[in-house]
Write an enzyme that holds these catalytic residues in place. Structure first.
Site, PDB file in Angstrom:
ATOM      1  N   LYS A 198       0.805  -1.237   0.000  1.00 15.55           N
ATOM      2  CA  LYS A 198       0.000   0.000   0.000  1.00 15.55           C
ATOM      3  C   LYS A 198       0.830   1.276   0.000  1.00 15.55           C
ATOM      4  O   LYS A 198       0.453   2.275  -0.609  1.00 15.55           O
ATOM      5  CB  LYS A 198      -0.970   0.021   1.191  1.00 15.55           C
ATOM      6  CG  LYS A 198      -0.301  -0.190   2.537  1.00 15.55           C
ATOM      7  CD  LYS A 198      -0.787  -1.447   3.180  1.00 15.55           C
ATOM      8  CE  LYS A 198       0.198  -1.934   4.207  1.00 15.55           C
ATOM      9  NZ  LYS A 198      -0.330  -2.881   5.148  1.00 15.55           N
ATOM     10  N   GLY A 236       0.303 -11.588  13.549  1.00 19.43           N
ATOM     11  CA  GLY A 236       0.756 -11.219  12.202  1.00 19.43           C
ATOM     12  C   GLY A 236      -0.095 -10.134  11.569  1.00 19.43           C
ATOM     13  O   GLY A 236      -0.137 -10.010  10.348  1.00 19.43           O
ATOM     14  N   LYS A 247      -3.997   3.608   2.575  1.00 17.53           N
ATOM     15  CA  LYS A 247      -5.136   2.870   2.001  1.00 17.53           C
ATOM     16  C   LYS A 247      -6.228   3.841   1.560  1.00 17.53           C
ATOM     17  O   LYS A 247      -6.862   3.650   0.509  1.00 17.53           O
ATOM     18  CB  LYS A 247      -5.669   1.875   3.029  1.00 17.53           C
ATOM     19  CG  LYS A 247      -4.686   0.755   3.328  1.00 17.53           C
ATOM     20  CD  LYS A 247      -5.053  -0.009   4.589  1.00 17.53           C
ATOM     21  CE  LYS A 247      -4.105  -1.172   4.844  1.00 17.53           C
ATOM     22  NZ  LYS A 247      -4.286  -1.784   6.173  1.00 17.53           N
TER      23      LYS A 247
HETATM   24  N1  HSE Z   1      -0.864  -3.783   9.322  1.00 15.64           N
HETATM   25  C1  HSE Z   1      -1.998  -3.794   8.461  1.00 15.64           C
HETATM   26  C2  HSE Z   1      -3.250  -3.696   9.309  1.00 15.64           C
HETATM   27  C3  HSE Z   1      -1.991  -5.038   7.629  1.00 15.64           C
HETATM   28  O1  HSE Z   1      -3.164  -3.940  10.522  1.00 15.64           O
HETATM   29  O2  HSE Z   1      -4.312  -3.375   8.797  1.00 15.64           O
HETATM   30  C4  HSE Z   1      -2.988  -5.056   6.510  1.00 15.64           C
HETATM   31  O3  HSE Z   1      -2.736  -4.078   5.544  1.00 15.64           O
END
Ligand code: HSE
Length: 323
Positions: free
Chosen positions: A103, A185, A203
């Site tokens: 992104k 994760g 985003k």
């Molecule tokens: N680190 C991002 C989130 C991962 O927590 O939304 C997904 O883009």
């Protein structure tokens, strides 16, 4: 004939794509009438142990990957503007389809890449850049092209929403909730991007480009994270029946675009109030449809891999796309 694919990056997302292609081999073959084979993986650290089939070329040298005869698709799952942009550009120029989850890179260079892809007759899939497994890009591209979109309101960072939910439901301190998001994760390698609002900002800019064909000036977008919220703030809101949600908002105001990313207090009748845990949601307000909210897992290994693989499979052989 086998569809030859390369994977750039073998972090959480890269591993997810690798494993999902192997575990869903049959389904992919059925959809594409061809097998998809990951023939190469680009890595950074050659000394790390990885669970990759010995027949796969594992290299730190992108040139070796570009030189693979008949390479058709590149899954890009590396972090940051560079070398992500240069690799995607070179792959497109070589005639490969590119599916990206990057992104940070796509918010800045998406327009250029889409144009280049059109020139070279290939496709750039970027569903996985925004809202994880939620098919928001596709929905806008395919189902909201005649509607006038007035406003987008969204939860775009899974880590932040997860932390806010854990703090409220389990009374966990901020640091503990963040550590859990990292264990799952969900968080970026630098979780500062998540908790300070940067990740949601990128985003939102990708959505802005798609919805309005342009982006607001980045320095005019208010970007605040959840890192200043205390357990006491969250508890006080809860007593009034309110919840803090990290909301990204985008709308047209006269001839300009307005955008912000910040924690907002919402009541039970708000479309994003019930979006909990790692979920993301995007509410789109438009002339014909009224409003529509899409929601689902916004981060994590397999939801993101799902977005990339579905993006590839559904777009394969179907050109062109919107630029
Ligand atoms: N680190 C991002 C989130 C991962 O927590 O939304 C997904 O883009």
């Amino acid at each position: 004939m086998t569809i030859k694919a390369a994977l750039l990056g073998f972090g959480t997302v890269g591993q997810g794509v690798y494993e999902a292609i192997n575990s869903h081999r049959e389904q992919l073959t059925k959809r594409l009438n061809n097998e998809v084979e990951i023939v190469a993986v680009l890595i950074k650290n050659p000394n790390k142990k990885r669970d990759i089939d010995p027949a796969v070329l594992v290299t730190t040298d992108f040139e070796e990957i570009l030189a693979i005869p008949g390479l058709e698709v590149v899954f890009e799952a590396i972090v940051g503007e560079e070398p992500g942009f240069s690799y995607c550009l070179r792959a497109v120029e070589k005639g490969c389809h590119v599916i990206t989850a990057n992104k940070v890179m796509f918010a800045k260079y998406g327009k250029i890449l889409l144009k280049k892809a059109k020139e070279h007759g290939v496709r750039i899939g970027y569903e996985a850049t925004t809202a994880g497994g939620v098919p928001v890009i596709r929905t806008i591209e395919q189902q909201l092209q005649v509607n006038d979109i007035q406003k987008v309101e969204a939860i775009l960072n899974g880590t932040s929403n997860f932390i806010l939910t854990e703090m409220r439901e389990k009374q966990l301190p901020f640091e503990k909730a963040l550590a859990r998001a990292q264990q799952h994760g969900y968080a970026e390698a630098d979780p500062g991007h998540d908790i300070k609002g940067k990740d949601a900002f990128y985003k939102l800019m990708i959505l802005s480009q798609l919805v309005f064909g342009s982006q607001p000036r980045w320095d005019q977008v208010e970007v605040k994270g959840i890192d200043r919220l205390t357990p006491a703030d969250i508890e006080k809101a809860g007593r009034k029946g309110l919840r803090y949600k990290h909301i990204a908002e985008l709308y047209r105001y006269g001839n300009t675009l307005k955008a912000s990313v910040k924690p907002v207090l919402v009541a039970a009748d708000h479309a994003l109030y019930a979006i909990e845990g790692v979920n993301n949601a995007v509410t789109i307000y438009a002339s014909l449809i009224g409003s529509i909210t899409l929601s689902g897992p916004g981060a994590g290994k397999f939801p993101t891999a799902s977005a990339m693989i579905e993006d590839f499979a559904s777009g394969y052989g179907r050109l062109p796309q919107l630029v």
